[in-house]
Design a protein around this motif. Structure first.
Motif, PDB file in Angstrom:
ATOM      1  N   THR A  90       3.938  -3.498   3.788  1.00 17.92           N
ATOM      2  CA  THR A  90       4.273  -3.612   2.374  1.00 17.92           C
ATOM      3  C   THR A  90       3.031  -3.748   1.506  1.00 17.92           C
ATOM      4  N   ASN A  91       2.875  -2.811   0.581  1.00 13.53           N
ATOM      5  CA  ASN A  91       1.760  -2.786  -0.381  1.00 13.53           C
ATOM      6  C   ASN A  91       0.389  -2.821   0.284  1.00 13.53           C
ATOM      7  N   GLN A  92       0.289  -2.319   1.487  1.00 12.87           N
ATOM      8  CA  GLN A  92      -0.971  -2.408   2.211  1.00 12.87           C
ATOM      9  C   GLN A  92      -1.593  -1.029   2.436  1.00 12.87           C
ATOM     10  N   LYS A  93      -2.846  -0.916   2.068  1.00 14.45           N
ATOM     11  CA  LYS A  93      -3.603   0.306   2.337  1.00 14.45           C
ATOM     12  C   LYS A  93      -4.255   0.183   3.708  1.00 14.45           C
ATOM     13  N   SER A  94      -4.625   1.296   4.272  1.00 10.38           N
ATOM     14  CA  SER A  94      -5.160   1.312   5.632  1.00 10.38           C
ATOM     15  C   SER A  94      -6.422   0.462   5.775  1.00 10.38           C
ATOM     16  N   GLU A  95      -7.255   0.387   4.733  1.00 13.43           N
ATOM     17  CA  GLU A  95      -8.485  -0.413   4.825  1.00 13.43           C
ATOM     18  C   GLU A  95      -8.169  -1.897   5.034  1.00 13.43           C
ATOM     19  N   ASP A 118       9.403  -6.636   4.048  1.00  7.00           N
ATOM     20  CA  ASP A 118      10.419  -6.597   3.002  1.00  7.00           C
ATOM     21  C   ASP A 118       9.859  -5.939   1.743  1.00  7.00           C
ATOM     22  N   PRO A 119      10.745  -5.498   0.862  1.00  3.76           N
ATOM     23  CA  PRO A 119      10.251  -4.995  -0.426  1.00  3.76           C
ATOM     24  C   PRO A 119       9.525  -6.120  -1.170  1.00  3.76           C
ATOM     25  N   PRO A 120       8.534  -5.787  -1.968  1.00  3.12           N
ATOM     26  CA  PRO A 120       7.859  -6.823  -2.751  1.00  3.12           C
ATOM     27  C   PRO A 120       8.857  -7.541  -3.662  1.00  3.12           C
ATOM     28  N   ARG A 121       8.552  -8.774  -3.996  1.00  2.00           N
ATOM     29  CA  ARG A 121       9.420  -9.550  -4.880  1.00  2.00           C
ATOM     30  C   ARG A 121       9.676  -8.750  -6.161  1.00  2.00           C
ATOM     31  N   GLY A 122      10.938  -8.704  -6.576  1.00  2.00           N
ATOM     32  CA  GLY A 122      11.313  -7.976  -7.776  1.00  2.00           C
ATOM     33  C   GLY A 122      11.703  -6.532  -7.521  1.00  2.00           C
ATOM     34  N   SER A 123      11.500  -6.036  -6.307  1.00  2.00           N
ATOM     35  CA  SER A 123      11.866  -4.667  -5.955  1.00  2.00           C
ATOM     36  C   SER A 123      13.101  -4.689  -5.068  1.00  2.00           C
ATOM     37  N   GLU A 124      13.992  -3.759  -5.318  1.00  2.00           N
ATOM     38  CA  GLU A 124      15.191  -3.668  -4.484  1.00  2.00           C
ATOM     39  C   GLU A 124      14.993  -2.739  -3.304  1.00  2.00           C
ATOM     40  N   LYS A 125      14.076  -1.786  -3.459  1.00  2.00           N
ATOM     41  CA  LYS A 125      13.868  -0.763  -2.439  1.00  2.00           C
ATOM     42  C   LYS A 125      12.433  -0.842  -1.923  1.00  2.00           C
ATOM     43  N   TRP A 126      12.290  -0.668  -0.618  1.00  2.00           N
ATOM     44  CA  TRP A 126      10.952  -0.650  -0.028  1.00  2.00           C
ATOM     45  C   TRP A 126      10.385   0.747  -0.169  1.00  2.00           C
ATOM     46  N   GLU A 127       9.134   0.843  -0.610  1.00  2.00           N
ATOM     47  CA  GLU A 127       8.455   2.131  -0.710  1.00  2.00           C
ATOM     48  C   GLU A 127       7.052   1.997  -0.136  1.00  2.00           C
ATOM     49  N   ALA A 128       6.623   3.062   0.542  1.00  2.00           N
ATOM     50  CA  ALA A 128       5.266   3.064   1.105  1.00  2.00           C
ATOM     51  C   ALA A 128       4.240   3.120  -0.019  1.00  2.00           C
ATOM     52  N   THR A 129       3.127   2.439   0.185  1.00  2.00           N
ATOM     53  CA  THR A 129       2.009   2.458  -0.758  1.00  2.00           C
ATOM     54  C   THR A 129       1.180   3.705  -0.515  1.00  2.00           C
ATOM     55  N   GLU A 130       0.729   4.342  -1.602  1.00  2.00           N
ATOM     56  CA  GLU A 130      -0.148   5.498  -1.453  1.00  2.00           C
ATOM     57  C   GLU A 130      -1.400   5.071  -0.680  1.00  2.00           C
ATOM     58  N   GLY A 131      -1.740   5.820   0.354  1.00  2.00           N
ATOM     59  CA  GLY A 131      -2.877   5.460   1.197  1.00  2.00           C
ATOM     60  C   GLY A 131      -2.550   4.373   2.192  1.00  2.00           C
ATOM     61  N   GLY A 132      -1.241   4.070   2.319  1.00  2.00           N
ATOM     62  CA  GLY A 132      -0.809   2.998   3.207  1.00  2.00           C
ATOM     63  C   GLY A 132       0.025   3.508   4.366  1.00  2.00           C
ATOM     64  N   PHE A 133       1.002   2.720   4.746  1.00  2.00           N
ATOM     65  CA  PHE A 133       1.797   2.981   5.931  1.00  2.00           C
ATOM     66  C   PHE A 133       3.272   3.083   5.586  1.00  2.00           C
ATOM     67  N   ALA A 134       3.988   3.954   6.297  1.00  2.00           N
ATOM     68  CA  ALA A 134       5.412   4.145   6.054  1.00  2.00           C
ATOM     69  C   ALA A 134       6.278   3.278   6.962  1.00  2.00           C
ATOM     70  N   CYS A 135       5.747   2.927   8.144  1.00  2.00           N
ATOM     71  CA  CYS A 135       6.529   2.107   9.078  1.00  2.00           C
ATOM     72  C   CYS A 135       5.576   1.359  10.012  1.00  2.00           C
ATOM     73  N   ALA A 136       6.131   0.415  10.742  1.00  2.00           N
ATOM     74  CA  ALA A 136       5.315  -0.420  11.626  1.00  2.00           C
ATOM     75  C   ALA A 136       4.557   0.396  12.669  1.00  2.00           C
ATOM     76  N   LEU A 137       5.117   1.501  13.128  1.00  2.00           N
ATOM     77  CA  LEU A 137       4.418   2.345  14.107  1.00  2.00           C
ATOM     78  C   LEU A 137       3.092   2.865  13.555  1.00  2.00           C
ATOM     79  N   ASP A 138       3.030   3.060  12.234  1.00  4.60           N
ATOM     80  CA  ASP A 138       1.801   3.547  11.611  1.00  4.60           C
ATOM     81  C   ASP A 138       0.676   2.527  11.670  1.00  4.60           C
ATOM     82  N   LEU A 139       1.051   1.254  11.696  1.00  8.62           N
ATOM     83  CA  LEU A 139       0.019   0.206  11.756  1.00  8.62           C
ATOM     84  C   LEU A 139      -0.744   0.302  13.051  1.00  8.62           C
TER      85      LEU A 139
END
Length: 139
Positions: A90-95, A118-139
């Motif tokens: 959530t909200n995390q870039k690869s760096e 989880d989605p960030p506080r105030g958000s109803e839907k989880w969205e990948a961060t640009e330059g980040g990860f879409a799912c735990a497997l990506d980590l």
């Protein structure tokens, strides 16, 4: 010269070697310095109950990332518990992930749970961060 820390035992190995009915304690990083001191006391007390490991959450977008790592390292290297740390997309870039993993390695933390989060506080839907990860497997 930087201090050398031994790697923890792998939680997966401990689970495989332990009879059913093992347990662990999960903690979330407190919001204040006083809360951190209180948590240290609680961990020292609760470790006497014999948990298989201690587990630390990671705030959305790394909001508690430094404290999560500090607590995980403290529990492992000071309190003497096998420790496990969450790492979320959530909200995390690869760096940020790379920095966290480098720091974990430096302090001997080898047990990490990769989660989408989880989605960030105030958000109803989880969205990948640009330059980040879409799912735990990506980590």
């Amino acid at each position: 010269m930087a201090q050398q820390y031994a790697d923890d035992k792998k939680v997966s190995d401990l689970i495989a070697q332990t009879k059913p009915a093992w347990f662990s304690f999960a903690y979330f990083p407190p919001k204040t310095d006083e809360g951190v001191q209180n948590l240290h006391k609680r961990i020292n007390h609760m470790k006497t109950l014999g948990p298989l490991f201690t587990d630390f959450t990671w705030g959305a977008g790394g909001s508690t990332s430094e404290l999560s790592l500090q607590l995980t390292s403290w529990a492992k290297n000071e309190a003497g518990t096998v420790s496990n740390m969450h790492l979320t997309c959530t909200n995390q870039k690869s760096e940020m992930c790379g920095d966290a993993l480098t720091k974990c390695k430096q302090v001997g933390v080898r047990n990490i749970v990769a989660l989408r989060g989880d989605p960030p506080r105030g958000s109803e839907k989880w969205e990948a961060t640009e330059g980040g990860f879409a799912c735990a497997l990506d980590l």
